[in-house]
Write a protein that holds these residues in place. Structure first.
Motif, PDB file in Angstrom:
ATOM      1  N   LEU A  70       0.828  -1.202   0.000  1.00  0.00           N
ATOM      2  CA  LEU A  70       0.000   0.000   0.000  1.00  0.00           C
ATOM      3  C   LEU A  70       0.867   1.259   0.000  1.00  0.00           C
ATOM      4  CD1 LEU A  70      -2.808   1.377   0.242  1.00  0.00           C
ATOM      5  CD2 LEU A  70      -2.558   1.181   2.740  1.00  0.00           C
ATOM      6  N   ALA A  71       1.914   1.263   0.810  1.00  0.00           N
ATOM      7  CA  ALA A  71       2.792   2.429   0.898  1.00  0.00           C
ATOM      8  C   ALA A  71       3.522   2.680  -0.416  1.00  0.00           C
ATOM      9  CB  ALA A  71       3.792   2.252   2.028  1.00  0.00           C
ATOM     10  N   LYS A  72       3.907   1.591  -1.113  1.00  0.00           N
ATOM     11  CA  LYS A  72       4.665   1.741  -2.357  1.00  0.00           C
ATOM     12  C   LYS A  72       3.784   2.133  -3.539  1.00  0.00           C
ATOM     13  CE  LYS A  72       8.628  -1.235  -1.309  1.00  0.00           C
ATOM     14  NZ  LYS A  72       9.382  -2.452  -1.691  1.00  0.00           N
ATOM     15  N   LYS A  73       2.473   2.041  -3.378  1.00  0.00           N
ATOM     16  CA  LYS A  73       1.585   2.473  -4.461  1.00  0.00           C
ATOM     17  C   LYS A  73       1.767   3.961  -4.747  1.00  0.00           C
ATOM     18  CE  LYS A  73      -2.188  -0.874  -4.280  1.00  0.00           C
ATOM     19  NZ  LYS A  73      -3.645  -1.067  -4.010  1.00  0.00           N
ATOM     20  N   ASP A  74       2.064   4.695  -3.683  1.00  0.00           N
ATOM     21  CA  ASP A  74       2.403   6.106  -3.869  1.00  0.00           C
ATOM     22  C   ASP A  74       3.897   6.161  -4.170  1.00  0.00           C
ATOM     23  OD1 ASP A  74       2.927   8.808  -3.772  1.00  0.00           O
ATOM     24  OD2 ASP A  74       1.785   9.192  -1.949  1.00  0.00           O
ATOM     25  N   THR A  75       4.230   6.450  -5.418  1.00  0.00           N
ATOM     26  CA  THR A  75       5.626   6.404  -5.848  1.00  0.00           C
ATOM     27  C   THR A  75       6.493   7.447  -5.148  1.00  0.00           C
ATOM     28  OG1 THR A  75       5.089   7.882  -7.695  1.00  0.00           O
ATOM     29  CG2 THR A  75       5.007   5.508  -8.115  1.00  0.00           C
ATOM     30  N   LEU A  76       5.872   8.402  -4.451  1.00  0.00           N
ATOM     31  CA  LEU A  76       6.646   9.415  -3.730  1.00  0.00           C
ATOM     32  C   LEU A  76       7.127   8.918  -2.370  1.00  0.00           C
ATOM     33  CD1 LEU A  76       4.549  12.617  -4.538  1.00  0.00           C
ATOM     34  CD2 LEU A  76       6.728  11.933  -5.538  1.00  0.00           C
ATOM     35  N   ASN A  77       6.600   7.764  -1.937  1.00  0.00           N
ATOM     36  CA  ASN A  77       7.042   7.199  -0.664  1.00  0.00           C
ATOM     37  C   ASN A  77       8.333   6.412  -0.863  1.00  0.00           C
ATOM     38  OD1 ASN A  77       4.876   8.200   0.789  1.00  0.00           O
ATOM     39  ND2 ASN A  77       3.601   6.403   0.403  1.00  0.00           N
ATOM     40  N   GLN A  78       9.358   6.775  -0.131  1.00  0.00           N
ATOM     41  CA  GLN A  78      10.628   6.053  -0.180  1.00  0.00           C
ATOM     42  C   GLN A  78      10.754   5.227   1.099  1.00  0.00           C
ATOM     43  OE1 GLN A  78      13.661   9.039  -0.861  1.00  0.00           O
ATOM     44  NE2 GLN A  78      13.406   8.901  -3.070  1.00  0.00           N
TER      45      GLN A  78
END
Length: 392
Positions: A70-78
């Protein structure tokens, strides 16, 4: 009356001869509000867009795979994975990460047993953009887990919502917006009026003393009261006119800003109707005279421009505090506040813009402002009549 007109004409001519006075008192107030409104909205939009495009560096400990996905779906999350023994405060202070989420080691066991697990969130409370996005991520994940549990327990979704709140708004949009934004309008008017009255009053009294021309003015076959009233009227005009131009600029700004929702713009247009504008301006006329008289009384004995500013400038605190109080929840326009200067204007303008002003209370407030203006003029006349103070 003829003597008063002569003094007013003389002082206006002297003040308006200076191009800086025209620019500061007329041009800038007219342009200031539309520029601030348009610029403020644009800057706010740019900041929001910029914040949404910033990368968020997350540290995860014992994070379940579905949360990582879920967190990686937002590509801005590193994402950076840790063991849990790290000093997350130091990592956040060093900007290696911006937030850390520590899941319990037995997370999956607690989820399988339908228990409530605790997730530790390490963060810097001043990073609103990061914290908001992390909170939204956790809320989304929590909603997913809740949906899975409801399906696992075979419970109809509607049974998980024992109550639904249906709000029926009985207040008009004009009233709602007026009560919320109306308190900021007096800030614009009153602070502008204070600045205009302050500079004009100091220049007309202390400035004349420094230029050695006040003796010539007092030697004219005109009463000291007429001289004082002429100076007070001119000083109040230099405060009132910028406030009027600010109001004009506000109306113009609303017509040129496209990003304001139509319903909001319509409500603001209704709030700034000719009747509302007239009622607000009627309050500002005696208040500008009150400010002019108060400042003249304070600076009458000053011998230099700097000394006059040091005597009058602290009064701004007594103006700002009531304006701040007018914005506080729970402080309403009542008979207990209707006679308190500045506070009554702050609260009264909110009621005027909301369309809920009580005419009796408005009349009492207007009369109280007239009384305050007369009192200020009286004390300024007493100081102005003291030749030792004026001619020193």
């Amino acid at each position: 009356m003829r003597d008063l007109f002569i003094i007013v004409k003389k002082e206006l001519t002297e003040l308006l001869r200076d191009k800086k006075t025209i620019i500061n008192s007329i041009v800038l107030p007219t342009l200031l509000i539309p520029v601030l409104m348009f610029g403020g909205i644009k800057v706010s939009q740019m900041i929001q867009e910029s914040n949404q495009q910033k990368k968020v560096q997350l540290g995860l400990v014992n994070a379940p795979q579905d949360f990582v996905v879920l967190a990686k779906k937002d590509t801005l999350n590193q994402i950076t994975t840790y063991t849990g023994s790290e000093d997350f405060k130091a990592l956040i202070d060093d900007e290696a990460i911006q937030s850390a989420l520590v899941f319990p080691a037995d997370w999956q066991t607690q989820m399988d047993s339908l228990s409530t697990a605790s997730v530790s969130v390490y963060r810097n409370g001043t990073k609103d953009n990061v914290n908001g996005r992390v909170s939204k991520l956790l809320e989304t994940y929590s909603a997913q887990l809740k949906k899975k549990r409801i399906a696992l327990l075979n419970i109809p979704t509607e049974k998980m919502n024992p109550m639904v709140q249906n709000y029926v708004e009985v207040g008009e949009q004009k009233e709602l917006i007026g009560k919320r934004v109306g308190g900021f309008i007096p800030y614009i008017f009153i602070l502008t009026m204070w600045g205009g009255c302050l500079l004009a009053a100091i220049d007309l009294v202390t400035g004349e003393k420094e230029r050695k021309t006040i003796e010539t003015t007092l030697s004219l076959p005109i009463s000291k009261f007429s001289v004082l009233m002429g100076k007070a009227i001119v000083a109040s005009l230099l405060g009132f006119i910028p406030a009027l131009l600010n109001l004009t600029g506000l109306i113009i700004g609303l017509n040129f800003i496209d990003d304001i929702p139509d319903t909001f713009k319509l409500a603001l247009t209704e709030m700034l109707s000719p009747q509302s504008i007239t009622m607000i301006l009627l309050l500002l006329i005696p208040f500008s005279l009150f400010l002019a008289g108060l400042i003249i009384a304070l600076v009458a004995g000053a011998t230099t421009f700097k000394e006059a500013q040091s005597k009058a400038s602290p009064i701004i605190i007594l103006i700002i505090i009531p304006l701040v109080m007018a914005l506080m929840p729970g402080i309403e326009f009542t008979w207990a506040t209707v006679f308190i200067p500045v506070l009554n204007i702050g609260l009264g303008v909110k009621e005027i813009m909301a369309g809920t002003i009580n005419i009796g209370m408005y009349t009492a407030m207007l009369l109280s402002l007239v009384i305050f203006a007369v009192t200020a003029i009286y004390f300024s006349y007493k100081k102005f009549s003291d030749e030792n103070a004026i001619l020193s």
